[in-house]
Structures are given as C-alpha cells and as structure tokens.
Design a protein around this motif. Structure first.
Motif: not given
Length: 225
Positions: A55-61
């Motif tokens: 979820g963090r990676a998706d939001l960061a992207r």
C-alpha cells in the motif's frame, strides 16, 4: 488511501506565501504547495503505520507521478525505512525515480530511501555503479548521495572498507567533472568520511582530489584539523 485523499490532506496544509518562497528557492516549475517538512514527516510516519508495504509503494508511486513538489518528497519519505521485508518492489520503484531527479531536495529525500535499501542489500551497489557514468547529472550525483552511509561508518568491517574504497574510486572519477553539484557531492562524501577516517580523507585530497574546485575541497576539509 487514494491519491486524491492524500493530496486533499497535503493541500489542507498548504501555505501560499511558503509556496512562493519554496518555488523560488528550489527553482521549481512544478506545483509547490508550501507544506513544511515537519508536516511531511508526520504524515509519512502516520501513513506508514496505516499502510502495508504494498500500500505504501502504491501510494508513493501515485504521489511521485503527481509531480507536485511536496508529494514527491512525501513519496520518498513513505519508503524511507531501515527494515522492509521482501523489499525488491520498493527498490525497483526507487530506482525508477532516479532518471526523474531534477531538484536537490527531491533527489536527497529519494536518496535517503535508496540508501536504506543499499545497506539492507549491498549487492545493489552494482546497479548504483552504473549511475556514475550516466549522461544525467542527477543520476551521477545520486551514486554518492545514496552511499553516504559508508562514509559515516565509525568502525567499518573489512567488507565495508572495501565498499568505501570502491565508492571513493567513483568519487575520484568525478573530480574532472566540473559541475557544481557533482563537486559538492564529492566534498560532502569526504566531509562525512573525515569524521571517522581523517587520514583517508587527507590522502584523497592530496591525491585524486587535488584538483577539486576550491569550494569542494573546503567542504571536504571542514572537520579536518
């Protein structure tokens, strides 16, 4: 959390006067909201608690792709963490951002996240070494900024000493590059190294670093007596 939700939160902290000042100081043409670093730190801390790694990676992207100044910095902060289980997707995402670097503030925050992944898996330095010959100045600079942990080690092990020498080899290759940011990155690396390895720093300055620009030599020697 969706991108729209995240941007709504960011915009709720926006300050027009700060935005104008930041845009001028950082020479930004992208949107700048005027959100303070302390707010970004707290948001990153809170959202890391609420989201799993994916979820963090998706939001960061998504934040990075928005191309908003503070959103890109927040994207990097979301992924700045020492321990991340199964971190290959995070590493790949961070590396994909390097060709986009065009601002020291954004680049430095992203390099902080990259450095955590390098310390976790030093074999990734092979990929970083490729940046040292990139036509993109910010990629070349990132190779030194992201490897600062090896300059800061107070008691390096043999493997760390070898890595330190490897990175100093990159720095030696940068001496002939007269770009201000590249010279500054060499001075910065040496300055941090000098706190724990002053003799190694002096040897570099007397050897391959002899022709560094004056300001970079001054930076490197800041803590030498």
């Amino acid at each position: 959390m969706t991108l729209d939700d995240a941007l709504d939160v960011l915009r709720s902290y926006a300050e027009v006067q700060q935005a104008d000042q930041k845009a001028a100081y950082h020479k930004q043409t992208r949107a700048v909201l005027g959100v303070g670093n302390e707010v970004l730190n707290q948001l990153a801390k809170d959202w890391r608690k609420d989201l799993d790694v994916a979820g963090r990676a998706d939001l960061a992207r998504a934040l990075w792709d928005s191309d908003i100044f503070e959103a890109r910095i927040l994207a990097a902060k979301l992924l700045t963490q020492a321990r991340i289980k199964d971190d290959a997707p995070v590493w790949e995402l961070l590396v994909s951002w390097v060709p986009d670097f065009d601002s020291w503030a954004i680049a430095d925050h992203a390099c902080s996240a990259i450095s955590k992944r390098l310390v976790a898996q030093p074999a990734r330095l092979d990929s970083v070494e490729e940046w040292t010959t990139s036509a993109h100045m910010w990629s070349r600079r990132a190779a030194l900024v992201a490897t600062l942990p090896w300059a800061k080690l107070p008691n390096p092990k043999a493997a760390d000493e070898a890595t330190r020498d490897r990175i100093l080899g990159w720095a030696a290759g940068y001496v002939a590059d007269r770009d201000w940011f590249i010279q500054k990155s060499v001075g910065w690396w040496l300055r941090d190294l000098s706190k724990h390895a002053p003799d190694r720093t002096r040897a570099f300055l007397d050897g391959p670093g002899a022709t560094l620009k004056a300001f970079a030599r001054k930076e490197a020697a800041k803590y030498l007596t």
